[in-house]
Design a protein around this motif. Structure first.
Motif, mmCIF file in Angstrom:
data_model
loop_
_atom_site.group_PDB
_atom_site.id
_atom_site.type_symbol
_atom_site.label_atom_id
_atom_site.label_comp_id
_atom_site.label_asym_id
_atom_site.label_seq_id
_atom_site.Cartn_x
_atom_site.Cartn_y
_atom_site.Cartn_z
ATOM 1 N N ILE A 481 0.759 -1.301 0.009
ATOM 2 C CA ILE A 481 0.055 -0.014 -0.014
ATOM 3 C C ILE A 481 0.875 1.223 0.010
ATOM 4 O O ILE A 481 0.492 2.256 -0.808
ATOM 5 N N LEU A 482 2.093 0.978 0.876
ATOM 6 C CA LEU A 482 2.860 2.305 0.851
ATOM 7 C C LEU A 482 3.563 2.608 -0.606
ATOM 8 O O LEU A 482 3.659 3.670 -1.062
ATOM 9 N N LYS A 483 3.992 1.537 -1.167
ATOM 10 C CA LYS A 483 4.609 1.690 -2.339
ATOM 11 C C LYS A 483 3.795 2.323 -3.378
ATOM 12 O O LYS A 483 3.877 3.068 -4.199
ATOM 13 N N PHE A 484 2.450 1.744 -3.327
ATOM 14 C CA PHE A 484 1.551 2.229 -4.417
ATOM 15 C C PHE A 484 1.150 3.698 -4.037
ATOM 16 O O PHE A 484 0.976 4.441 -4.990
ATOM 17 N N LYS A 485 1.116 4.035 -3.021
ATOM 18 C CA LYS A 485 0.930 5.576 -2.579
ATOM 19 C C LYS A 485 1.994 6.417 -2.911
ATOM 20 O O LYS A 485 1.565 7.366 -3.749
ATOM 21 N N GLU A 486 2.876 5.928 -2.819
ATOM 22 C CA GLU A 486 4.308 6.653 -3.470
ATOM 23 C C GLU A 486 4.355 6.815 -4.938
ATOM 24 O O GLU A 486 4.637 7.873 -5.403
ATOM 25 N N SER A 487 4.147 5.610 -5.553
ATOM 26 C CA SER A 487 3.946 5.592 -7.102
ATOM 27 C C SER A 487 2.889 6.661 -7.539
ATOM 28 O O SER A 487 3.065 7.271 -8.586
ATOM 29 N N ARG A 488 1.741 6.578 -6.987
ATOM 30 C CA ARG A 488 0.561 7.364 -7.208
ATOM 31 C C ARG A 488 0.812 8.689 -7.093
ATOM 32 O O ARG A 488 0.668 9.545 -7.901
ATOM 33 N N GLU A 489 1.436 9.260 -5.988
ATOM 34 C CA GLU A 489 1.845 10.605 -5.820
ATOM 35 C C GLU A 489 2.964 11.220 -6.746
ATOM 36 O O GLU A 489 2.935 12.465 -6.815
#
Ligand code: ZN
Length: 495
Positions: A481-489
């Motif tokens: 989830i954190l990785k996804f959040k970073e890539s999204r941002e």
């Protein structure tokens, strides 16, 4: 007899006897043979339109004054006019590279130009051998029958009606840089007249159908760029369905709205099953509903401790929550991600490992089997106030289409979850899969369903009973989830 006269005489002899030999016709429908009268011209062989009508047992209409002949073949109408290069088949105009010519009370048509048009529009079983002047007519039916285009808010759906089933192996798609999208169907025989009647809308400006030997190519000119496309098979009715996703409009206000909408501030964690629905059960009595709730709570705790993300649980205790209500909770809380956690089961006790699912029509029997097991909870629901639409190909395609704007994100999240789980666990990575899960339908956010392990496998059941093992799984989902959040941002910062 002087020499020039001899030459003229020989020329006449050659042109009448040798060059104007008739076209031989073999009709495979009744094994009959016939001939069609021809004329020979420098540009090639011309054949009698009336002769063709006779061979095809076509009803004809003649307008001698206007030098027109209309051939009726089945439901089709072919209009032929003398001294023009145009042929009209069912209101569609085709141009030949040469003119039709008048001779006596008949119209003669250029064979090399006319027969391919006839084959493409009315008689797919017709072949003409120009060298042998041989016309072969067989009973072959079109199997690509027509096309419908539907426009949706976030894309366009192409439905190609077929007479038979065309599987994935027969279909290829391709988008070129000049704004054309191509679908090639191997073994297809296209009714080009029907394709030409298609009402174009949505992202489609124009459609061109071509019979390329054994394959059919449908070329679509696009009004704007597409973000991606998905292909589905439907067997009843027989059709090939392709959805074309279009990007969101790029105005500044829109980007801001999108940014806010996509900011990853709320995550919905869905513990599979609960209450009277225990889910699957291991040999040692472990219940899926207990394992999923524990993993979800551990994941939520990690998020609450380490981030400012709000966590919404569809359930945080052992209660029964209908499947439809889970996405409703997610949508009402403006969730930006939906993660449903489950445990797997298989009649084969050796089956083990973890897999993550996307909402899309199932590709393999195993995937469909997993989905039908997870969907079985609806049988426990009070069906008086809420009805599920059946998850047939059609409905599933519509449900998937409604989510198409989240598809890329769902795929990314699923891949990240699989990667992070494989880092933390020794059991095999079974990959990202797809099937129709009710619990994912209607989610207005990227969504996945994780099968963390097999309770039907005694070793995995023992592992899943251990708190440390469940903590590992929770940690892996949290990391993803954190990785996804970073890539999204990162993507949003670029926008
Ligand atoms: Zn489950």
């Amino acid at each position: 007899m002087n020499r020039p006269r001899t030459i003229v005489f020989l020329w006449l002899l050659i042109s009448t006897v040798l060059l104007a030999s008739p076209i031989r016709v073999i009709n495979r429908t009744d094994n009959s043979e016939a001939e069609i009268k021809t004329l020979s011209r420098v540009s090639g062989t011309y054949f009698s339109a009336k002769g063709l009508a006779e061979v095809l047992s076509s009803r004809i209409f003649e307008n001698e004054k206007r030098q027109k002949i209309v051939l009726y073949l089945g439901d089709h109408r072919i209009k032929i006019s003398a001294e023009t290069s145009f042929i009209i088949v069912d209101e569609q105009v085709y141009q030949m590279p040469a003119y039709a010519i008048t001779e006596g009370q008949d119209i003669y048509l250029p064979a090399d130009a006319f027969f391919p048009i006839l084959r493409m529009t009315v008689l797919p079983g017709l072949t003409y051998d120009s060298r042998k002047q041989l016309l072969d007519i067989d009973v072959v039916e079109f199997n690509i029958l027509g096309l419908t285009i539907d426009e949706k808010a976030n894309g366009t759906i192409l439905r190609i009606r077929t007479r038979e089933h065309f599987g994935e192996g027969n279909i290829s798609t391709f988008k070129n840089t000049n704004g054309w999208f191509y679908i090639t169907i191997k073994g297809g025989l296209v009714d080009t007249t029907e394709i030409k009647k298609t009402d174009t809308r949505g992202v489609i400006r124009k459609v061109v159908a071509d019979q390329l030997g054994e394959s059919v190519q449908l070329a679509f000119q696009l009004r704007s760029d597409i973000e991606g496309h998905e292909f589905y098979e439907n067997s009843d009715p027989s059709e090939v369905v392709v959805t074309l996703r279009t990007p969101l409009s790029k105005s500044a206000a829109r980007i801001k709205e999108v940014k806010n909408r996509w900011r990853l501030d709320t995550i919905v964690l869905d513990a599979g099953h609960g209450g009277k629905d225990g889910g699957t059960r291991g040999k040692y009595g472990t219940k899926e509903k207990d394992i999923t709730l524990d993993i979800v709570k551990r994941t939520g705790l990690l998020l609450e401790k380490n981030t400012r993300i709000k966590v919404v649980y569809t359930r945080d205790e052992d209660v029964f929550i209908p499947l439809w209500k889970r996405t409703k909770i997610a949508n009402e809380n403006n969730g930006k991600l939906f993660v449903s956690v489950h445990c797997n089961s298989n009649p084969n006790r050796n089956a083990r490992g973890f897999e993550t699912y996307l909402l899309r029509p199932g590709k393999t029997d195993d995937a469909i089997e997993v989905a039908s097991r997870e969907n079985a909870a609806i049988k426990l629901e009070d069906m008086t106030n809420k009805k599920y639409t059946e998850l047939t190909g059609e409905n599933l395609i519509m449900a998937t289409m409604a989510q198409s704007m989240f598809m890329k994100e769902s795929e990314d999240l699923a891949a990240m979850i699989q990667t992070e789980l494989s880092r933390k666990m020794k059991s095999p990575n079974r990959g990202v899969k797809q099937a129709g899960f009710y619990v994912l339908i209607g989610a207005s956010m990227p969504n996945v369903l994780v099968e963390v392990g097999f309770l039907s496998n005694p070793t995995e059941e023992k592992n899943l009973k251990k708190a440390a093992y469940r903590q590992n799984i929770a940690q892996a989902i949290f990391n993803a989830i954190l990785k996804f959040k970073e890539s999204r941002e990162l993507v949003l910062a670029e926008g």
